[in-house]
Design a protein around this motif. Structure first.
Motif, PDB file in Angstrom:
ATOM      1  N   LEU A  12      -1.083  -9.225  14.341  1.00 22.52           N
ATOM      2  CA  LEU A  12      -1.719  -9.704  13.117  1.00 22.52           C
ATOM      3  C   LEU A  12      -1.707  -8.617  12.043  1.00 22.52           C
ATOM      4  CD1 LEU A  12      -2.553 -11.955  15.037  1.00 22.52           C
ATOM      5  CD2 LEU A  12      -4.805 -11.922  13.984  1.00 22.52           C
ATOM      6  N   ARG A  13      -1.869  -9.077  10.814  1.00 20.23           N
ATOM      7  CA  ARG A  13      -1.834  -8.172   9.654  1.00 20.23           C
ATOM      8  C   ARG A  13      -3.201  -8.115   9.005  1.00 20.23           C
ATOM      9  NH1 ARG A  13       1.912 -12.389   7.229  1.00 20.23           N
ATOM     10  NH2 ARG A  13       0.158 -13.424   8.216  1.00 20.23           N
ATOM     11  N   ALA A  14      -3.671  -6.896   8.817  1.00 18.29           N
ATOM     12  CA  ALA A  14      -4.990  -6.721   8.187  1.00 18.29           C
ATOM     13  C   ALA A  14      -4.854  -6.078   6.819  1.00 18.29           C
ATOM     14  CB  ALA A  14      -5.892  -5.867   9.065  1.00 18.29           C
ATOM     15  N   LEU A  15      -5.696  -6.534   5.909  1.00 20.32           N
ATOM     16  CA  LEU A  15      -5.882  -5.888   4.608  1.00 20.32           C
ATOM     17  C   LEU A  15      -7.137  -5.027   4.718  1.00 20.32           C
ATOM     18  CD1 LEU A  15      -5.302  -5.660   1.512  1.00 20.32           C
ATOM     19  CD2 LEU A  15      -6.930  -7.573   1.244  1.00 20.32           C
ATOM     20  N   ILE A  16      -7.009  -3.754   4.336  1.00 20.62           N
ATOM     21  CA  ILE A  16      -8.167  -2.850   4.364  1.00 20.62           C
ATOM     22  C   ILE A  16      -8.441  -2.417   2.921  1.00 20.62           C
ATOM     23  CG2 ILE A  16      -9.193  -0.812   5.441  1.00 20.62           C
ATOM     24  CD1 ILE A  16      -8.058  -2.532   7.605  1.00 20.62           C
ATOM     25  N   VAL A  17      -9.568  -2.796   2.380  1.00 18.67           N
ATOM     26  CA  VAL A  17      -9.953  -2.446   1.007  1.00 18.67           C
ATOM     27  C   VAL A  17     -10.960  -1.297   1.103  1.00 18.67           C
ATOM     28  CG1 VAL A  17     -10.988  -3.277  -1.127  1.00 18.67           C
ATOM     29  CG2 VAL A  17      -9.551  -4.814   0.241  1.00 18.67           C
ATOM     30  N   ALA A  49      -4.221 -15.780   1.904  1.00 20.11           N
ATOM     31  CA  ALA A  49      -4.361 -16.122   3.320  1.00 20.11           C
ATOM     32  C   ALA A  49      -3.028 -16.139   4.054  1.00 20.11           C
ATOM     33  CB  ALA A  49      -5.047 -17.480   3.455  1.00 20.11           C
ATOM     34  N   ASP A  50      -1.905 -16.252   3.311  1.00 21.06           N
ATOM     35  CA  ASP A  50      -0.592 -16.216   3.958  1.00 21.06           C
ATOM     36  C   ASP A  50      -0.191 -14.801   4.326  1.00 21.06           C
ATOM     37  OD1 ASP A  50      -0.245 -18.933   3.750  1.00 21.06           O
ATOM     38  OD2 ASP A  50       0.625 -18.775   1.740  1.00 21.06           O
ATOM     39  N   ALA A  51      -0.665 -13.829   3.550  1.00 19.33           N
ATOM     40  CA  ALA A  51      -0.231 -12.446   3.768  1.00 19.33           C
ATOM     41  C   ALA A  51      -1.060 -11.725   4.819  1.00 19.33           C
ATOM     42  CB  ALA A  51      -0.288 -11.673   2.453  1.00 19.33           C
ATOM     43  N   PHE A  52      -2.323 -12.096   4.966  1.00 19.24           N
ATOM     44  CA  PHE A  52      -3.205 -11.343   5.871  1.00 19.24           C
ATOM     45  C   PHE A  52      -4.006 -12.269   6.776  1.00 19.24           C
ATOM     46  CE2 PHE A  52      -2.645  -8.828   1.989  1.00 19.24           C
ATOM     47  CZ  PHE A  52      -1.967  -7.751   2.550  1.00 19.24           C
ATOM     48  N   ASP A  53      -4.163 -11.809   8.020  1.00 17.81           N
ATOM     49  CA  ASP A  53      -4.938 -12.550   9.007  1.00 17.81           C
ATOM     50  C   ASP A  53      -6.382 -12.051   9.078  1.00 17.81           C
ATOM     51  OD1 ASP A  53      -2.480 -13.881  10.226  1.00 17.81           O
ATOM     52  OD2 ASP A  53      -1.998 -11.760  10.487  1.00 17.81           O
ATOM     53  N   VAL A  54      -6.575 -10.800   8.678  1.00 18.35           N
ATOM     54  CA  VAL A  54      -7.880 -10.133   8.820  1.00 18.35           C
ATOM     55  C   VAL A  54      -8.142  -9.345   7.542  1.00 18.35           C
ATOM     56  CG1 VAL A  54      -9.106  -8.331  10.132  1.00 18.35           C
ATOM     57  CG2 VAL A  54      -7.569  -9.913  11.342  1.00 18.35           C
ATOM     58  N   ARG A  55      -9.367  -9.394   7.061  1.00 16.74           N
ATOM     59  CA  ARG A  55      -9.740  -8.664   5.835  1.00 16.74           C
ATOM     60  C   ARG A  55     -10.959  -7.786   6.100  1.00 16.74           C
ATOM     61  NH1 ARG A  55      -7.280 -13.192   5.035  1.00 16.74           N
ATOM     62  NH2 ARG A  55      -8.840 -13.920   6.505  1.00 16.74           N
ATOM     63  N   SER A 154      -0.493  -4.368  11.953  1.00 15.45           N
ATOM     64  CA  SER A 154      -0.070  -3.764  10.693  1.00 15.45           C
ATOM     65  C   SER A 154      -1.198  -3.832   9.669  1.00 15.45           C
ATOM     66  CB  SER A 154       1.199  -4.428  10.160  1.00 15.45           C
ATOM     67  OG  SER A 154       0.916  -5.722   9.705  1.00 15.45           O
ATOM     68  N   LEU A 155      -1.250  -2.794   8.843  1.00 15.51           N
ATOM     69  CA  LEU A 155      -2.342  -2.629   7.886  1.00 15.51           C
ATOM     70  C   LEU A 155      -1.785  -2.439   6.488  1.00 15.51           C
ATOM     71  CD1 LEU A 155      -4.319   0.161   9.813  1.00 15.51           C
ATOM     72  CD2 LEU A 155      -4.552  -2.328  10.074  1.00 15.51           C
ATOM     73  N   THR A 156      -2.381  -3.105   5.516  1.00 18.89           N
ATOM     74  CA  THR A 156      -2.101  -2.829   4.109  1.00 18.89           C
ATOM     75  C   THR A 156      -3.398  -2.322   3.495  1.00 18.89           C
ATOM     76  OG1 THR A 156      -0.362  -4.481   3.956  1.00 18.89           O
ATOM     77  CG2 THR A 156      -1.444  -3.861   1.889  1.00 18.89           C
ATOM     78  N   MET A 157      -3.286  -1.185   2.784  1.00 20.82           N
ATOM     79  CA  MET A 157      -4.491  -0.571   2.220  1.00 20.82           C
ATOM     80  C   MET A 157      -4.411  -0.494   0.700  1.00 20.82           C
ATOM     81  SD  MET A 157      -5.220   2.508   4.860  1.00 20.82           S
ATOM     82  CE  MET A 157      -5.303   2.157   6.636  1.00 20.82           C
TER      83      MET A 157
END
Ligand code: VGL
Ligand code: ZN
Length: 212
Positions: A12-17, A49-55, A154-157
């Protein structure tokens, strides 16, 4: 779960703000130039919601007697570097004091979209730039366990500040084996004595993908 995960087959892909809080925005106690410009970028990603599974949101969360505050180190000024038990520590103006308006998220940040909020820097004697490990490099925040338990790979920050909390979170995440991307258009830097250049070089050598 989508099958379009970039850089990883199944995870899964997470967005980390990171730390989009009033004290890091214009008018705040440790204002980052143009810091509030990250809010619309973060909100768009939080809504994707298409780009990330977890926020996940992180929140710098210091007690008033925190060791990173220059006022708690008599004889020292903000932005000086002192030696503490775990190594060098930059001294800051008091910021993100637990429960204060400065510690609150920017009022326009889409916080309702978050699955999880991680608070860090709450131990008086240890600062915490990274979302994963405090500055002693050993005390975990618990975020790694949460992400692993949810199957994230995977993480996007995005967030504040590029050269401190985003940098240490990205390098820390890469060290833990995540595929990490930092989207610079959603970040702004403090840039203390070349710290932005240092951060970009360190993230590159840690294998962090830097975009935007
Ligand atoms: C941060 C300095 C002190 C950050 C937090 O969020 O980058 N920087 N505390
Ligand atoms: Zn702080």
């Amino acid at each position: 779960m989508s099958d379009t995960t970039p850089g990883s087959a199944a995870g899964l892909r997470a967005l980390i703000v990171i730390d989009v809080q009033n004290d890091f925005c214009p008018g705040g106690a440790l204002a980052v130039a143009d810091g509030d410009a990250v809010v619309p970028v973060a909100n768009e990603l939080l809504s994707d919601a298409d780009a990330f599974d977890v926020r996940v949101l992180t929140q710098d969360w210091h007690p008033p007697d925190h060791l990173s505050f220059a006022v708690n180190n008599p004889g020292h000024e903000p932005y000086e570097v002192i030696e503490v038990s775990y190594g060098p520590q930059v001294l800051w103006p008091p910021h993100c004091v637990q429960g204060s308006d400065g510690a609150a998220f920017h009022p326009d940040l889409a916080t309702d979209r978050a699955d999880m909020i991680v608070r860090k820097g709450f131990r008086p004697a240890v600062d915490s730039y990274s979302a994963f490990f405090e500055n002693d490099q050993t005390t975990p925040t618990g975020l790694d366990g949460y992400l692993r338990a949810r199957g994230v790979e995977s993480l996007t920050m995005v967030g504040l500040a590029t050269d401190f909390c985003v940098r240490y979170s990205a390098v820390g995440g890469a060290g833990l084996g995540y595929d990490v991307t930092v989207a610079l258009d959603g970040c702004r830097a403090i840039d203390l004595d070349g710290s932005l250049d240092g951060a970009l070089a360190e993230m590159a050598s840690a294998g962090v993908n830097v975009t935007g």
